[in-house]
Design an enzyme around this catalytic site. Structure first.
Site, PDB file in Angstrom:
ATOM      1  N   ASP A  31      27.443  42.521  54.487  1.00 22.50           N
ATOM      2  CA  ASP A  31      26.963  42.149  53.150  1.00 22.50           C
ATOM      3  C   ASP A  31      25.443  42.128  53.153  1.00 22.50           C
ATOM      4  OD1 ASP A  31      28.840  40.693  50.753  1.00 22.50           O
ATOM      5  OD2 ASP A  31      26.660  40.490  50.547  1.00 22.50           O
ATOM      6  N   LYS A  36      25.381  34.355  53.050  1.00 23.93           N
ATOM      7  CA  LYS A  36      26.840  34.474  53.136  1.00 23.93           C
ATOM      8  C   LYS A  36      27.261  34.853  54.556  1.00 23.93           C
ATOM      9  CE  LYS A  36      29.356  36.081  49.475  1.00 23.93           C
ATOM     10  NZ  LYS A  36      29.909  37.025  48.521  1.00 23.93           N
ATOM     11  N   PHE A 151      44.666  45.768  44.358  1.00 30.44           N
ATOM     12  CA  PHE A 151      45.438  45.068  43.321  1.00 30.44           C
ATOM     13  C   PHE A 151      45.679  43.601  43.662  1.00 30.44           C
ATOM     14  CE2 PHE A 151      46.420  49.559  43.014  1.00 30.44           C
ATOM     15  CZ  PHE A 151      46.277  49.796  41.655  1.00 30.44           C
ATOM     16  N   LEU A 152      45.033  43.100  44.717  1.00 26.14           N
ATOM     17  CA  LEU A 152      45.313  41.705  45.092  1.00 26.14           C
ATOM     18  C   LEU A 152      44.949  40.768  43.941  1.00 26.14           C
ATOM     19  CD1 LEU A 152      42.385  40.208  45.674  1.00 26.14           C
ATOM     20  CD2 LEU A 152      42.565  41.407  47.832  1.00 26.14           C
ATOM     21  N   LYS A 203      44.114  52.073  38.523  1.00 24.73           N
ATOM     22  CA  LYS A 203      43.619  50.680  38.564  1.00 24.73           C
ATOM     23  C   LYS A 203      43.289  50.172  37.152  1.00 24.73           C
ATOM     24  CE  LYS A 203      41.948  46.834  39.897  1.00 24.73           C
ATOM     25  NZ  LYS A 203      42.779  45.744  40.400  1.00 24.73           N
ATOM     26  N   ASN A 207      45.377  47.126  35.028  1.00 24.92           N
ATOM     27  CA  ASN A 207      44.769  45.875  34.561  1.00 24.92           C
ATOM     28  C   ASN A 207      44.735  45.800  33.034  1.00 24.92           C
ATOM     29  OD1 ASN A 207      44.454  44.703  36.987  1.00 24.92           O
ATOM     30  ND2 ASN A 207      42.226  44.770  37.046  1.00 24.92           N
ATOM     31  N   ALA A 252      52.057  32.638  27.004  1.00 28.46           N
ATOM     32  CA  ALA A 252      51.002  32.371  26.020  1.00 28.46           C
ATOM     33  C   ALA A 252      50.052  31.307  26.559  1.00 28.46           C
ATOM     34  CB  ALA A 252      51.638  31.902  24.710  1.00 28.46           C
ATOM     35  N   CYS A 260      38.155  40.388  36.644  1.00 24.36           N
ATOM     36  CA  CYS A 260      38.752  41.733  36.554  1.00 24.36           C
ATOM     37  C   CYS A 260      39.201  42.126  35.154  1.00 24.36           C
ATOM     38  CB  CYS A 260      39.923  41.839  37.531  1.00 24.36           C
ATOM     39  SG  CYS A 260      39.349  41.833  39.236  1.00 24.36           S
ATOM     40  N   LYS A 263      36.459  42.710  32.429  1.00 26.02           N
ATOM     41  CA  LYS A 263      35.600  43.832  32.814  1.00 26.02           C
ATOM     42  C   LYS A 263      36.365  45.159  32.780  1.00 26.02           C
ATOM     43  CE  LYS A 263      35.044  44.166  37.497  1.00 26.02           C
ATOM     44  NZ  LYS A 263      35.657  45.433  37.850  1.00 26.02           N
TER      45      LYS A 263
END
Ligand code: NAD
Length: 431
Positions: A31, A36, A151-152, A203, A207, A252, A260, A263
């Site tokens: 990173d 971090k 897809f986690l 993807k 979503n 509901a 995710c 966006k």
């Protein structure tokens, strides 16, 4: 055993690097965020994800997993490089590819032989070609690009990574296809091999479809409120249709949030526009979701009156969904802003999302750990996230502690008959 580098150790990259290490690969998580990486090397894990901390520590100890900011060493020492950096939305809804481009450039500059570069970030169609171009501008040798969207789900990320519903591998070469299919063999899941653009689109389509289901059922909930029907029964009735299915996203509530869905709906709208395709369903999905996030305020006002100045309002749940500390685009933040604008006094509780929320809310609200304490003298309790611990609370004690027995339940966690029998004024969503 594969030598893997994962670029970007956020929610996706950290889980990816840790799980591949757990599966016996030699993994470096890289990173640009020095703090971090320092923290990870000290055993301080930046996100909450069930089971993740133990797996990180175990694999650090047996030397399968290390973290660094040294891109040169990380790229040179690996055969497979995942790009898992953020792809946040820009003001116009298009995807900010700045981090992906920077990652591609730093890979290109440090290549020292054949490697497979895999895009795990959610990226617009054609980003595979872009990454290929950028690496090619910096490196003359052979390499392959693969699209492998993730897809986690936050909250169950480790489980999802280890037991995926499917694995999508979009690639341009047989050689890369074989290596990546072998890499994913231990997960024992359905692997769909396709081209890069199709993989990138799968993807977004997935979503955006899930977000559509949420906005659809929220609109049904709004009809239910007008006609006196019960959306939870409508949803139950729909799910028994096998074409819809028991796992359909038909609960509901107060709208979708997180890093995710908002966006990726925006991203797919942009992709459609760029390609001259009218995809007006998605505009409606977004509009509906925004309205839903704002829908608690009139419900609160119907119980407390229009003016909320000085009212004590307690909010249970800050995370955009349970079992995560992620508050990005969380509906709770919209409600809190609406209430603060009206000078209400807010107390918030969340089992694990307090620290990330503090970065946004600062000292504008009171933070409380204990559920009972949090409602002391409250005029209204709002449920904004369906944490399991909220469902099991002793409601009689809660009622005694509150100034007024008002609950606005944005996640339908309580049994409406039971709670009314206890003497609460109770408003939920579509019931
Ligand atoms: P995140 O914001 O949590 O993490 C991104 C990380 O990348 C940060 O640690 C950042 O410092 C690092 N980074 C940025 N530029 C870098 C660079 N040039 N080199 C090295 N590191 C760099 O993001 P996330 O939630 O993990 O999402 C990553 C991608 O995965 C996004 O495209 C997202 O849409 C997608 N995705 C996310 C989820 C999810 O649930 N969060 C699920 C599926 C897919």
């Amino acid at each position: 055993m594969n030598k893997i580098t994962v670029i970007g150790v956020g929610y996706v990259g950290l889980v990816t690097s840790t799980c591949f290490a757990e599966l016996g690969n030699q993994v470096v998580g890289l990173d640009i965020d020095q703090k971090k990486i320092d923290n990870l090397n000290k055993g301080i894990i930046p996100i909450y994800e069930e089971g993740l901390t133990d797996l990180i520590k175990k694999n650090q100890k047996n030397n399968n997993l290390s973290f660094t900011t040294n891109i040169s060493k990380a790229v040179k020492s690996s055969d497979i490089i995942f790009i898992a950096v953020g792809t946040p939305p820009m003001a116009d809804g298009s995807v900010n590819l700045e981090y992906v481009k920077a990652a591609a450039e730093s890979i290109g500059k440090n290549m020292n032989g054949y490697k497979i570069i895999i895009n795990k970030s959610t990226v617009p169609i054609g980003t595979g070609d872009l990454v290929k171009r950028i690496i090619g501008q910096n490196y003359n040798g052979e390499f392959d690009i693969v699209s492998n969207p993730e897809f986690l789900r936050e909250g169950t990320a480790v489980y999802d990574f280890m037991h995926p519903d499917r694995i999508i591998i979009g690639n341009g070469s047989k050689k890369a296809q074989k290596i990546i299919n072998d890499l994913y063999a231990p997960q024992n899941s359905t692997i769909i091999n396709t081209d890069i653009k199709t993989a990138e689109l799968i993807k977004y389509a997935s979503n955006a479809f899930l977000a559509t289901e949420i906005s659809f059922i929220n609109s049904i909930a709004n009809i239910c409120e007008k006609i006196g029907a019960d959306v939870s029964k409508v949803s139950q009735g729909m799910k028994f249709d096998n074409r819809i299915g028991q796992k359909a996203f038909l609960n509901a509530g107060i709208g979708y949030g997180g890093s995710c869905f908002p966006k990726d709906v925006k991203g797919l709208i942009q992709i459609a526009q760029e390609n001259g395709v009218r995809f007006s369903i998605l505009d409606a999905v977004e509009d509906t979701n925004l309205a839903q996030k704002q829908s608690l305020l009139p419900k609160i006002q119907s119980l407390l009156g229009q003016g909320l100045h000085g009212k004590n309002i307690t909010i249970w749940g800050l995370a955009f969904k349970p079992n995560t500390d992620d508050v990005r685009e969380a509906p709770s933040l919209i409600i809190i802003k609406q209430l603060l604008d009206r000078d209400a006094k807010i107390t918030v509780v969340d089992p694990i999302a307090i620290n990330p929320a503090k970065l946004i809310l600062g000292d504008t609200v009171n933070y409380e750990k204990d559920l009972l304490q949090s409602v002391a003298n409250a005029d209204c309790l709002i449920i904004a996230t369906e944490w399991p611990e909220f469902k099991n609370v002793d409601l009689k004690q809660i009622k005694k502690s509150m100034k007024k027995a008002n609950i606005v339940d944005g996640r339908n966690i309580f049994d409406k008959e039971e709670i009314k029998d206890l003497g609460f004024n109770y408003i939920s969503v579509g019931r």
